[in-house]
Design a protein around this motif. Structure first.
Motif, PDB file in Angstrom:
ATOM      1  N   VAL A   1      27.495  27.226  44.505  1.00  0.00           N
ATOM      2  CA  VAL A   1      27.508  28.048  43.169  1.00  0.00           C
ATOM      3  C   VAL A   1      27.778  29.412  43.425  1.00  0.00           C
ATOM      4  CG1 VAL A   1      25.042  28.393  44.002  1.00  0.00           C
ATOM      5  CG2 VAL A   1      25.750  28.783  41.490  1.00  0.00           C
ATOM      6  N   ALA A   2      28.575  29.770  42.582  1.00  0.00           N
ATOM      7  CA  ALA A   2      29.385  31.211  42.607  1.00  0.00           C
ATOM      8  C   ALA A   2      29.058  32.021  41.290  1.00  0.00           C
ATOM      9  CB  ALA A   2      30.831  31.094  42.810  1.00  0.00           C
ATOM     10  N   GLY A   3      28.888  33.302  41.467  1.00  0.00           N
ATOM     11  CA  GLY A   3      28.435  34.154  40.305  1.00  0.00           C
ATOM     12  C   GLY A   3      29.263  35.404  40.296  1.00  0.00           C
ATOM     13  N   ASN A   4      30.070  35.724  39.382  1.00  0.00           N
ATOM     14  CA  ASN A   4      31.021  36.763  39.223  1.00  0.00           C
ATOM     15  C   ASN A   4      30.603  37.890  38.549  1.00  0.00           C
ATOM     16  OD1 ASN A   4      32.470  34.547  40.172  1.00  0.00           O
ATOM     17  ND2 ASN A   4      34.570  36.068  39.901  1.00  0.00           N
ATOM     18  N   LEU A   5      30.698  39.096  38.665  1.00  0.00           N
ATOM     19  CA  LEU A   5      30.101  40.228  37.957  1.00  0.00           C
ATOM     20  C   LEU A   5      31.075  41.379  37.913  1.00  0.00           C
ATOM     21  CD1 LEU A   5      28.002  41.192  35.908  1.00  0.00           C
ATOM     22  CD2 LEU A   5      26.798  42.198  38.030  1.00  0.00           C
ATOM     23  N   GLY A   6      31.801  41.656  36.613  1.00  0.00           N
ATOM     24  CA  GLY A   6      32.666  42.729  36.621  1.00  0.00           C
ATOM     25  C   GLY A   6      32.896  43.211  35.262  1.00  0.00           C
ATOM     26  N   GLN A   7      34.330  43.589  35.151  1.00  0.00           N
ATOM     27  CA  GLN A   7      34.782  43.960  33.944  1.00  0.00           C
ATOM     28  C   GLN A   7      36.092  43.206  33.203  1.00  0.00           C
ATOM     29  OE1 GLN A   7      36.862  47.852  34.138  1.00  0.00           O
ATOM     30  NE2 GLN A   7      36.162  48.476  32.222  1.00  0.00           N
ATOM     31  N   SER A   8      36.105  43.115  32.061  1.00  0.00           N
ATOM     32  CA  SER A   8      37.081  42.284  31.306  1.00  0.00           C
ATOM     33  C   SER A   8      38.057  43.423  30.660  1.00  0.00           C
ATOM     34  CB  SER A   8      36.597  41.476  30.270  1.00  0.00           C
ATOM     35  OG  SER A   8      36.042  41.992  29.289  1.00  0.00           O
ATOM     36  N   ASN A   9      39.303  43.047  30.553  1.00  0.00           N
ATOM     37  CA  ASN A   9      40.214  43.863  29.868  1.00  0.00           C
ATOM     38  C   ASN A   9      41.071  42.964  28.981  1.00  0.00           C
ATOM     39  OD1 ASN A   9      42.637  45.344  28.924  1.00  0.00           O
ATOM     40  ND2 ASN A   9      42.536  46.474  31.105  1.00  0.00           N
ATOM     41  N   TYR A  10      40.967  43.254  27.478  1.00  0.00           N
ATOM     42  CA  TYR A  10      41.701  42.416  26.430  1.00  0.00           C
ATOM     43  C   TYR A  10      42.895  42.786  26.524  1.00  0.00           C
ATOM     44  CZ  TYR A  10      37.351  39.997  24.578  1.00  0.00           C
ATOM     45  OH  TYR A  10      36.247  39.209  24.546  1.00  0.00           O
ATOM     46  N   ARG A  11      43.931  42.255  26.553  1.00  0.00           N
ATOM     47  CA  ARG A  11      45.256  42.486  26.659  1.00  0.00           C
ATOM     48  C   ARG A  11      45.891  42.137  25.103  1.00  0.00           C
ATOM     49  NH1 ARG A  11      47.089  40.933  32.574  1.00  0.00           N
ATOM     50  NH2 ARG A  11      45.931  42.656  33.648  1.00  0.00           N
ATOM     51  N   VAL A  12      45.270  42.905  24.192  1.00  0.00           N
ATOM     52  CA  VAL A  12      45.601  42.652  22.917  1.00  0.00           C
ATOM     53  C   VAL A  12      46.251  43.819  22.099  1.00  0.00           C
ATOM     54  CG1 VAL A  12      44.945  41.864  20.637  1.00  0.00           C
ATOM     55  CG2 VAL A  12      44.036  40.726  22.671  1.00  0.00           C
ATOM     56  N   GLY A  13      46.944  44.063  21.506  1.00  0.00           N
ATOM     57  CA  GLY A  13      47.613  45.250  20.531  1.00  0.00           C
ATOM     58  C   GLY A  13      46.421  45.696  19.587  1.00  0.00           C
ATOM     59  N   GLY A  14      46.599  46.951  19.424  1.00  0.00           N
ATOM     60  CA  GLY A  14      45.696  47.378  17.900  1.00  0.00           C
ATOM     61  C   GLY A  14      44.036  47.498  18.352  1.00  0.00           C
ATOM     62  N   LEU A  15      43.787  47.435  19.707  1.00  0.00           N
ATOM     63  CA  LEU A  15      42.458  47.689  20.159  1.00  0.00           C
ATOM     64  C   LEU A  15      42.197  49.192  20.712  1.00  0.00           C
ATOM     65  CD1 LEU A  15      41.111  44.310  21.792  1.00  0.00           C
ATOM     66  CD2 LEU A  15      40.952  45.087  19.452  1.00  0.00           C
ATOM     67  N   SER A  16      41.009  49.762  20.291  1.00  0.00           N
ATOM     68  CA  SER A  16      40.967  51.021  20.875  1.00  0.00           C
ATOM     69  C   SER A  16      40.167  50.994  21.874  1.00  0.00           C
ATOM     70  CB  SER A  16      40.377  52.049  19.858  1.00  0.00           C
ATOM     71  OG  SER A  16      39.081  51.622  19.204  1.00  0.00           O
ATOM     72  N   ASP A  17      39.304  49.840  22.197  1.00  0.00           N
ATOM     73  CA  ASP A  17      38.288  49.913  23.309  1.00  0.00           C
ATOM     74  C   ASP A  17      38.487  48.285  23.648  1.00  0.00           C
ATOM     75  OD1 ASP A  17      36.468  49.743  25.267  1.00  0.00           O
ATOM     76  OD2 ASP A  17      34.897  50.224  23.994  1.00  0.00           O
ATOM     77  N   LYS A  18      39.223  48.345  24.597  1.00  0.00           N
ATOM     78  CA  LYS A  18      39.692  46.855  25.365  1.00  0.00           C
ATOM     79  C   LYS A  18      38.896  46.342  26.427  1.00  0.00           C
ATOM     80  CE  LYS A  18      44.569  47.417  24.116  1.00  0.00           C
ATOM     81  NZ  LYS A  18      45.903  46.977  24.378  1.00  0.00           N
TER      82      LYS A  18
END
Length: 193
Positions: free
Chosen positions: A33-50
């Protein structure tokens, strides 16, 4: 989608008896069993907070402690764009099934890799003043990732990881669907039993 899922299930069922026979005398801890915790980054244009928080929980089994199968769930956080009186946002979550591999290359140090099919649920919304509307869509996609880590004990490992999730948004299959790559950077803990 059904044909892909059926083919994957048949492949696992066909290989499982051979893998189990090959693994009978192996004393390695293969279930994990594995658990990850971190940060996502939306690679989509037009977003001010990705960027947003990210977590992933996976369960699996590795034949001979090296290659195996996994299932999991990931919360990919939220990407948003805020203007004067309008804000738009998208929040993606995904159930995943795929293959996993772990290779010890020096003493307790190892590299990992995994990838496979995902079923995403994306909720997108628009807020104008006090009015808000949102819509959900369910779509197929894929994920892949790699990491480097250290076996702290025979049963516990710590790692740093990079994952990429390819998700879609849209309910009408006759219309073009929006595609997005969401990167995730995380630390993980794995427990083997």
């Amino acid at each position: 989608m059904n044909k892909t899922l059926l083919a994957a299930a048949l492949a696992v069922v066909a290989v499982a008896p051979f893998a189990a026979k090959a693994d009978e005398n192996n004393q390695l801890n293969n279930f994990f069993v594995a658990g990850n915790l971190g940060q996502s980054n939306y690679r989509v244009g037009g977003l001010s907070d990705k960027t947003d928080g990210y977590y992933n929980l996976r369960f699996g089994w590795r034949w001979n402690g090296i290659v195996g199968a996994e299932v999991g769930y990931a919360d990919l956080g939220k990407g948003k764009n805020v203007a004067d009186f309008t804000s738009t946002w998208a929040k993606a979550r995904a159930a995943q099934v795929g293959v996993t591999a772990k290779y010890n290359f020096y003493n307790n140090w190892y590299v990992t890799g995994h990838g496979g099919y995902l079923r995403s649920r994306t909720t997108a919304g628009v807020t104008v003043g006090d009015m808000s509307v949102s819509q959900k869509s369910w779509n197929n996609g894929w994920y892949a990732g790699a990491g480097v880590g250290y076996d702290v004990t025979q049963n516990v490992s710590l790692a740093l990881n990079y994952d990429n999730y390819h998700v879609k948004y849209g309910r009408d299959t006759s219309q073009p669907q929006d595609h997005a790559n969401i990167a995730a950077y995380s630390a993980s803990v794995e427990y083997r039993f």
